[in-house]
Scaffold this motif. Structure first.
Motif, PDB file in Angstrom:
ATOM      1  N   UNK A 287       0.831  -1.278   0.015  1.00  0.00           N
ATOM      2  CA  UNK A 287       0.047  -0.128   0.157  1.00  0.00           C
ATOM      3  C   UNK A 287       0.785   1.157   0.145  1.00  0.00           C
ATOM      4  N   UNK A 288       0.402   2.197  -1.006  1.00  0.00           N
ATOM      5  CA  UNK A 288       1.044   3.726  -0.621  1.00  0.00           C
ATOM      6  C   UNK A 288       0.580   4.401   0.504  1.00  0.00           C
ATOM      7  N   UNK A 289       1.627   4.818   1.256  1.00  0.00           N
ATOM      8  CA  UNK A 289       1.196   5.723   2.273  1.00  0.00           C
ATOM      9  C   UNK A 289       0.297   6.906   2.059  1.00  0.00           C
ATOM     10  N   UNK A 290       0.640   7.478   0.747  1.00  0.00           N
ATOM     11  CA  UNK A 290      -0.006   8.619   0.413  1.00  0.00           C
ATOM     12  C   UNK A 290      -1.453   8.233  -0.164  1.00  0.00           C
ATOM     13  N   UNK A 291      -1.686   7.051  -0.342  1.00  0.00           N
ATOM     14  CA  UNK A 291      -2.691   6.882  -1.233  1.00  0.00           C
ATOM     15  C   UNK A 291      -3.314   5.296  -0.921  1.00  0.00           C
ATOM     16  N   UNK A 292      -3.628   5.248   0.423  1.00  0.00           N
ATOM     17  CA  UNK A 292      -3.984   3.769   0.499  1.00  0.00           C
ATOM     18  C   UNK A 292      -5.122   3.206   0.178  1.00  0.00           C
ATOM     19  N   UNK A 293      -6.093   4.238   0.033  1.00  0.00           N
ATOM     20  CA  UNK A 293      -7.473   4.245  -0.536  1.00  0.00           C
ATOM     21  C   UNK A 293      -7.639   3.407  -1.862  1.00  0.00           C
ATOM     22  N   UNK A 294      -6.403   3.350  -2.656  1.00  0.00           N
ATOM     23  CA  UNK A 294      -6.548   2.589  -4.018  1.00  0.00           C
ATOM     24  C   UNK A 294      -6.267   1.226  -3.850  1.00  0.00           C
ATOM     25  N   UNK A 295      -5.896   0.640  -2.550  1.00  0.00           N
ATOM     26  CA  UNK A 295      -5.763  -0.580  -2.517  1.00  0.00           C
ATOM     27  C   UNK A 295      -4.296  -1.004  -2.863  1.00  0.00           C
TER      28      UNK A 295
END
Lengths: 441, 441
Positions: A287-295
């Motif tokens: 997961x990307x810390x800056x964009x966790x919502x993309x999965x």
């Protein structure tokens, strides 16, 4: 006149979209290779019987199937895992083991067209076949770490789990045969909450209140990695498979630490499930810390037997797949992609109509020095050519007209800073190369 | 159990075949980019109406056509030129002109299976759209020159022609409407000889003895480039289009010389025809001096109107296509491909079962220094691991057991020379990196 259009669910890649995609693929290849993974490729078309029933019912429905010129029932590959299984079963004797491969290829799924879902997309997988060693599990996570670093990310987290933990617990609870329905319910924990997961588990697995409580207690283990490991110990105590799973996780965490992966990038997370019955050991999500919502943008795990539909030879392995399109979308949203439409940095305007050959010769010299150089093909007005250079994203222009040629000087325009400098080429192009390198860097 | 097999006419690429292929594609990309060509991609599937009738009758028969899930009539692309025409017609307003693109992609043709002919193969094209300038013609040949140099060839020859020469002559002979049948006959000159070509031309075009004589006189012009240019002058004298064609050829030869292409690599050759009616100006073919019999390995030319089936906008262009599979076959036959099955140079045997993490840490340090390093995943016997290393084509092995670790020393084995050296790692890996770089170079 035929209307020029593409099929719904398919995409054209224009240069501004294709360049970062190619760069990302090249980075992935470079990292895979640095670990000894070798490239392979397989056909887009396979026999229908090879493809059908190897994914889910959903992927079966989405298969592009047809009859070829020779009356054969064929289909377009829907992933790179089924072709890998077929490939390894067919070639394992000449490939040898361990066999480490990466495969970058396009796959097709006739999904219902919707925003962000495509019928053609690229996969970018790497796998190690023929070993059950934890070394290969650790390496899978190391590749993920190096890959995201090489792409330019610092803040990301690799989530680790091991299917053997849940298997061990279910064995202790006499629910070993309920693994699939339990996983299906647990997979929804984040989305629907513990009460509704408990309801579903009771309904589908016939589990008792106490059984459900203990499964949820496991699924909700959290905290720092060492803390989580301690909490898991009593949960799997008494189950051999559970303890093996916990020991493997502990070894993976230690291996990643030893190889220098920052601790903040690794998180033990028993909630990740991935592929209800495909994975049998370690599981990875990223997961990307800056964009966790993309999965998860890179996922995988360990499996016991890759090719059991094609060969009796047991082929254990571990690997992961880079979520190329998802990652590119994230990078674009995060401003990590430059809006550039040319791969060359330097434009030489075709300024003096009589001197084409001199422009071509100059460009050849600059290319030999490692610069990317385009010569504008038509002697149009300089302003028009410089506008083209700015719009495409060139960094520098080298301008030379009659005055410059006779004085053996050229002008270097920094197109971003809008500055111009005057460079001598009397003694060769070294000074010019240096001036251009300073601009394009 | 399902038999793991592939469709006839299709290929699996194992690492030893895939690695040189990937390297060749990367080289082509690098050269294309250095001239400002940008990558694009288009879908594998297009509407049937886009594909049908755009190639020859033969390619029409070979099309993989079927009905998709939504009842659309679709087909798999059979080349990259039709998709380019459709793409440019659709996007030209946002692409702008000149538009320089390269496209590396797989295409499919349901040919009758035969040795060396495949139903799936890769194309590797570059084109400049939106200019009629000779600069773009010259650049096409420059790209070919740089490409073959970058691949590692010194001895190759780019053959140049211009369709306007023959057009000019036919105009003078009042045979302008016979261009296609004349070309079809001339195309067989090398194969069947002048008498049979003369017969065919008489039969199909109704040409007189004198007309046939003059066409053959043209087609047999040979000699050094300057000499050939002089011989062509009287042949096209009086025809504007012929003289324009000759002037363009002269300019191309001068441009290539100015840009530093060795004269021996460029040959004016009026016998090359390529694509009976597709090309309208310059024509390029490329032959390897060491293997001329395999035919042209990079071919292309100039066309007046790329996308006239999709748009009224006239889009002139010029480009060429690298014959990837043919070239790889030639390189293999010429011994230019190393039989290697790993992209990594260094193997670290997993020698001491207790020290996995130390091997992983060492590998990470070596990778950080730019080396490709594989850690063998299982602590098998050293001899077995070294055998694996030699068979795969690793260059070096780094061996460390308990003695070495305690003495902070490792052994570097040069697997080709079968020599071993003892390297200290007490003060870090710099010395080890240097020793390995000396081996792998």
């Amino acid at each position: 006149m035929i209307d020029p259009r593409i099929l719904s669910g398919f995409r054209d890649y224009l240069p501004e979209a294709m360049m970062p995609r190619e760069q990302l693929i090249e980075t992935a290849r470079r990292v895979y290779r640095s670990y000894g993974f070798a490239p392979i490729d397989t056909p887009a078309l396979e026999y229908r019987e090879i493809l059908l029933g190897k994914g889910s019912e959903e992927t079966d429905r989405q298969l592009y199937l047809f009859e070829d010129h020779g009356g054969r029932q064929v289909g377009m590959r829907f992933d790179l895992t089924v072709p890998l299984a077929r490939f390894v079963a067919q070639h394992i004797h000449s490939l040898g083991q361990p066999f480490k491969r990466y495969h970058v290829g396009v796959v097709w799924r006739g999904e219902r067209a919707q925003r962000g879902r495509y019928r053609e997309f690229m996969q970018c997988d790497f796998d190690t076949i023929g070993t059950t060693s934890v070394a290969a599990d650790i390496e899978t996570a190391l590749v993920i770490n190096d890959l995201f670093e090489a792409i330019g990310f610092d803040r990301f987290q690799i989530h680790l789990n091991n299917r053997q933990l849940l298997n061990g617990l279910l064995e202790k609870l006499d629910m070993a045969d309920q693994a699939v329905v339990v996983l299906r319910a647990l997979d929804k924990l984040a989305k629907i909450g513990r009460d509704r997961v408990a309801e579903e588990m009771t309904a589908t697995s016939g589990a008792s209140v106490e059984q459900v409580r203990r499964v949820l207690e496991f699924a909700e283990v959290s905290g720092e990695n060492d803390d989580a490991l301690s909490k898991l110990e009593p949960i799997v105590a008494g189950s051999e498979v559970g303890q093996v799973g916990l020991a493997r996780l502990t070894e993976i965490l230690a291996g990643l630490k030893a190889a220098g992966v920052p601790q903040r990038r690794v998180k033990l997370d028993v909630s990740i499930a991935r592929g209800l019955d495909y994975y049998t050991g370690a599981i990875f999500e990223t997961f990307l810390d800056e964009m966790p919502e993309i999965g998860s943008v890179c996922s995988g795990g360990r499996y016991d037997d890759l090719a059991n539909l094609f060969t009796k030879q047991q082929l254990p392995g571990v690997g992961a797949s880079l979520g190329l399109d998802r990652l590119l979308a994230a990078m674009e949203a995060l401003g990590k992609i430059e809006p550039v439409r040319t791969p060359a940095d330097v434009l030489i305007p075709y300024f003096d109509a009589q001197r084409l050959n001199e422009y071509l010769a100059l460009a050849a010299q600059l290319r030999a020095a490692g610069l990317g150089v385009e010569v504008y093909p038509d002697p149009k007005k300089l302003g028009q050519q410089l506008k083209y250079a700015s719009e495409r994203g060139f960094r520098a222009a080298v301008i030379a007209g009659e005055d410059e040629f006779s004085g053996q000087r050229v002008q270097v325009k920094d197109l971003a800073k809008r500055t111009t400098s005057d460079i001598s080429v009397a003694a060769g192009v070294d000074e010019l190369v240096a001036a251009l390198q300073a601009v394009v860097r």
